[in-house]
Design an enzyme around this catalytic site. Sequence first.
Site, PDB file in Angstrom:
ATOM      1  N   ASP A 174      -7.171   3.057  -3.034  1.00 12.11           N
ATOM      2  CA  ASP A 174      -7.918   3.084  -1.765  1.00 12.11           C
ATOM      3  C   ASP A 174      -8.161   4.537  -1.372  1.00 12.11           C
ATOM      4  O   ASP A 174      -7.214   5.304  -1.151  1.00 12.11           O
ATOM      5  CB  ASP A 174      -7.098   2.377  -0.673  1.00 12.11           C
ATOM      6  CG  ASP A 174      -7.855   2.237   0.645  1.00 12.11           C
ATOM      7  OD1 ASP A 174      -9.014   2.715   0.730  1.00 12.11           O
ATOM      8  OD2 ASP A 174      -7.292   1.648   1.589  1.00 12.11           O
ATOM      9  N   LYS A 203      -2.890   4.951  -2.440  1.00 10.67           N
ATOM     10  CA  LYS A 203      -3.850   5.725  -1.664  1.00 10.67           C
ATOM     11  C   LYS A 203      -4.253   6.929  -2.503  1.00 10.67           C
ATOM     12  O   LYS A 203      -3.382   7.583  -3.118  1.00 10.67           O
ATOM     13  CB  LYS A 203      -3.198   6.186  -0.353  1.00 10.67           C
ATOM     14  CG  LYS A 203      -2.968   5.047   0.631  1.00 10.67           C
ATOM     15  CD  LYS A 203      -4.298   4.493   1.132  1.00 10.67           C
ATOM     16  CE  LYS A 203      -4.072   3.556   2.309  1.00 10.67           C
ATOM     17  NZ  LYS A 203      -5.351   3.040   2.846  1.00 10.67           N
ATOM     18  N   SER A 246       0.863  -1.176   0.000  1.00 12.80           N
ATOM     19  CA  SER A 246       0.000   0.000   0.000  1.00 12.80           C
ATOM     20  C   SER A 246       0.904   1.232   0.000  1.00 12.80           C
ATOM     21  O   SER A 246       1.698   1.422   0.919  1.00 12.80           O
ATOM     22  CB  SER A 246      -0.883  -0.044   1.250  1.00 12.80           C
ATOM     23  OG  SER A 246      -1.678   1.110   1.355  1.00 12.80           O
ATOM     24  N   ASP A 299     -13.946  -1.707   2.793  1.00 14.38           N
ATOM     25  CA  ASP A 299     -13.055  -1.908   3.935  1.00 14.38           C
ATOM     26  C   ASP A 299     -13.806  -1.389   5.166  1.00 14.38           C
ATOM     27  O   ASP A 299     -14.502  -2.159   5.856  1.00 14.38           O
ATOM     28  CB  ASP A 299     -11.736  -1.147   3.674  1.00 14.38           C
ATOM     29  CG  ASP A 299     -10.775  -1.109   4.862  1.00 14.38           C
ATOM     30  OD1 ASP A 299     -11.105  -1.654   5.927  1.00 14.38           O
ATOM     31  OD2 ASP A 299      -9.673  -0.521   4.733  1.00 14.38           O
ATOM     32  N   LYS A 356      -0.991  -0.913  -4.415  1.00 10.98           N
ATOM     33  CA  LYS A 356      -2.214  -0.165  -4.062  1.00 10.98           C
ATOM     34  C   LYS A 356      -1.813   1.282  -3.831  1.00 10.98           C
ATOM     35  O   LYS A 356      -0.909   1.562  -3.040  1.00 10.98           O
ATOM     36  CB  LYS A 356      -2.833  -0.784  -2.815  1.00 10.98           C
ATOM     37  CG  LYS A 356      -3.811   0.096  -2.034  1.00 10.98           C
ATOM     38  CD  LYS A 356      -4.574  -0.732  -1.006  1.00 10.98           C
ATOM     39  CE  LYS A 356      -4.751  -0.014   0.318  1.00 10.98           C
ATOM     40  NZ  LYS A 356      -5.469  -0.836   1.322  1.00 10.98           N
ATOM     41  N   GLY A 393      -4.516  -4.652   5.877  1.00 14.12           N
ATOM     42  CA  GLY A 393      -3.517  -4.448   6.926  1.00 14.12           C
ATOM     43  C   GLY A 393      -3.720  -3.109   7.593  1.00 14.12           C
ATOM     44  O   GLY A 393      -4.473  -2.257   7.104  1.00 14.12           O
ATOM     45  N   GLU A 450     -11.146   0.884  -3.435  1.00 19.76           N
ATOM     46  CA  GLU A 450     -11.480   0.515  -2.055  1.00 19.76           C
ATOM     47  C   GLU A 450     -12.126   1.690  -1.316  1.00 19.76           C
ATOM     48  O   GLU A 450     -11.590   2.805  -1.332  1.00 19.76           O
ATOM     49  CB  GLU A 450     -10.172   0.086  -1.366  1.00 19.76           C
ATOM     50  CG  GLU A 450     -10.319  -0.482   0.026  1.00 19.76           C
ATOM     51  CD  GLU A 450      -8.952  -0.938   0.574  1.00 19.76           C
ATOM     52  OE1 GLU A 450      -8.006  -1.126  -0.222  1.00 19.76           O
ATOM     53  OE2 GLU A 450      -8.843  -1.085   1.803  1.00 19.76           O
ATOM     54  N   LYS A 470     -10.198  -7.361   7.165  1.00 27.15           N
ATOM     55  CA  LYS A 470      -9.258  -7.020   8.231  1.00 27.15           C
ATOM     56  C   LYS A 470      -9.809  -7.678   9.484  1.00 27.15           C
ATOM     57  O   LYS A 470     -10.863  -7.263   9.999  1.00 27.15           O
ATOM     58  CB  LYS A 470      -9.176  -5.507   8.438  1.00 27.15           C
ATOM     59  CG  LYS A 470      -8.375  -4.775   7.385  1.00 27.15           C
ATOM     60  CD  LYS A 470      -8.301  -3.301   7.684  1.00 27.15           C
ATOM     61  CE  LYS A 470      -7.587  -2.558   6.551  1.00 27.15           C
ATOM     62  NZ  LYS A 470      -7.765  -1.100   6.663  1.00 27.15           N
TER      63      LYS A 470
HETATM   64  O1  OSB Z   1      -7.305   1.512   4.540  1.00 25.38           O
HETATM   65  O2  OSB Z   1      -6.238  -0.273   4.178  1.00 25.38           O
HETATM   66  C1  OSB Z   1      -6.347   0.808   4.773  1.00 25.38           C
HETATM   67  C2  OSB Z   1      -3.230   1.381   6.908  1.00 25.38           C
HETATM   68  C3  OSB Z   1      -3.791   1.920   8.038  1.00 25.38           C
HETATM   69  C4  OSB Z   1      -5.152   2.117   8.090  1.00 25.38           C
HETATM   70  C5  OSB Z   1      -5.945   1.791   6.997  1.00 25.38           C
HETATM   71  C6  OSB Z   1      -5.388   1.236   5.860  1.00 25.38           C
HETATM   72  C7  OSB Z   1      -3.998   1.057   5.797  1.00 25.38           C
HETATM   73  C8  OSB Z   1      -3.297   0.568   4.616  1.00 25.38           C
HETATM   74  C9  OSB Z   1      -1.940  -0.058   4.807  1.00 25.38           C
HETATM   75  O3  OSB Z   1      -3.692   0.701   3.496  1.00 25.38           O
HETATM   76  C10 OSB Z   1      -1.991  -1.534   4.852  1.00 25.38           C
HETATM   77  C11 OSB Z   1      -0.720  -2.144   5.411  1.00 25.38           C
HETATM   78  O4  OSB Z   1       0.294  -2.143   4.720  1.00 25.38           O
HETATM   79  O5  OSB Z   1      -0.747  -2.626   6.563  1.00 25.38           O
HETATM   80 MG    MG Z   2      -8.539   0.490   3.135  1.00 29.01          MG
END
Ligand code: OSB
Ligand code: MG
Length: 369
Positions: A189, A163, A135, A239, A161, A291, A214, A263
């Site tokens: 995301d 953001k 991510s 999510d 992924k 994650g 996402e 998650k």
């Molecule tokens: O939205 O998936 C998410 C990290 C912290 C809070 C929300 C998210 C995320 C990530 C990182 O996208 C995922 C990871 O590498 O652990």
């Molecule tokens: Mg997410």
Amino acid sequence: MKLDHVELLHVAIPLVTPFRTSFGTMTTKDTFLLHVVTDEAEGWSEFAADPEPLYCSEYVSGAETVIRDFLLPRVAALPELTTAALGPAMAKIKGHELAKAALETAVLDAELRAHDMSLATYLGSVHDRVPAGVSVGIKDSVPELLDDVERYLAEGYVRIKLKIEPGWDVAPVRAVRERFGDELPLQVDANTAYTLADAEHLRRLDEFGLLLVEEPLEENNLHAHALLQRRISTPVCLDESLHNARDTAAAIAMDACRVVNIKPARVGGYLEARRVHDVAAAHGVAAWCGGMLETGIGRAPNLALAALPGCTLPGDTSASSRYFAEDVTEPFVLADGHLVVPRGPGIGVTPLPDVLRRVTTSRRGLFGS
Ligand code: OSB
Ligand code: MG
């Protein structure tokens, strides 16, 4: 099992690079670990959320209170401590899935260790290793983003992924496609950053062949996500809006999501995560393990979940080095774009005592001696 004592350890571990999302910028993994000691075995877990309620409504100090004042008294009153008994014992406490997940996972770890069984075996994991996605946070510029993506691909990550947020969406996606090609497995995301009024704008992402978008809209607005899905061809993945298997079934039935991010913390633990997985699989809907920038204590059990047969897309379970210079467990290392699923008893890892001592900022007993 009988509960002997429960300790909470606040930990603060610097991230190797700041992680910016539509809801904020993280520079440190700042959370707590739970250490549950029973008469038969010990267990560990990690609270998944942050000190501030920006990703979800839960946060570190609130979860500590919920566990100490509302969850533990009910769990400690059980005549026999088993993981199966926790859900019913905690059910009257509304919400607080991430706090419940932390307590349940530590007890599950202890119970599985008492039975010398791995979480992967318990859940029904079918793979010895799982493909790792990564991510990538929001950057100040597109060249900076392309450098990061290039480095992750060179390390072997099999899926990227990005953001996104309003003002950082079509341009970075186009740049990554132009530089790394149409074959790169790519997804985005938004962490709830858009509204249905942005549907036409989000439709511009359709030309890039993304695996999914996402949580584009408000948390828990399944109706709006279903209306959006009618207007875009990119599969919507939820999510934040999915808190349990029932939500997941409803979202799938109304076509509010065509992919499921699981998650375990967000749905209250690994037992419910397995049910979410089963609902998605029963509908032929692809799932993957998300994650929360976990340390090895949170990542190890996520890898067991990611190895279930219905987790058909690469997860956000990245290597330790993507997050930390030094993890609290033996580091998870990428090999050929994959991470090995732990096979030892319980979650398969424990904190390294030296590292744990260095990253622990405070510790307190929540129950027992
Ligand atoms: O939205 O998936 C998410 C990290 C912290 C809070 C929300 C998210 C995320 C990530 C990182 O996208 C995922 C990871 O590498 O652990
Ligand atoms: Mg997410």
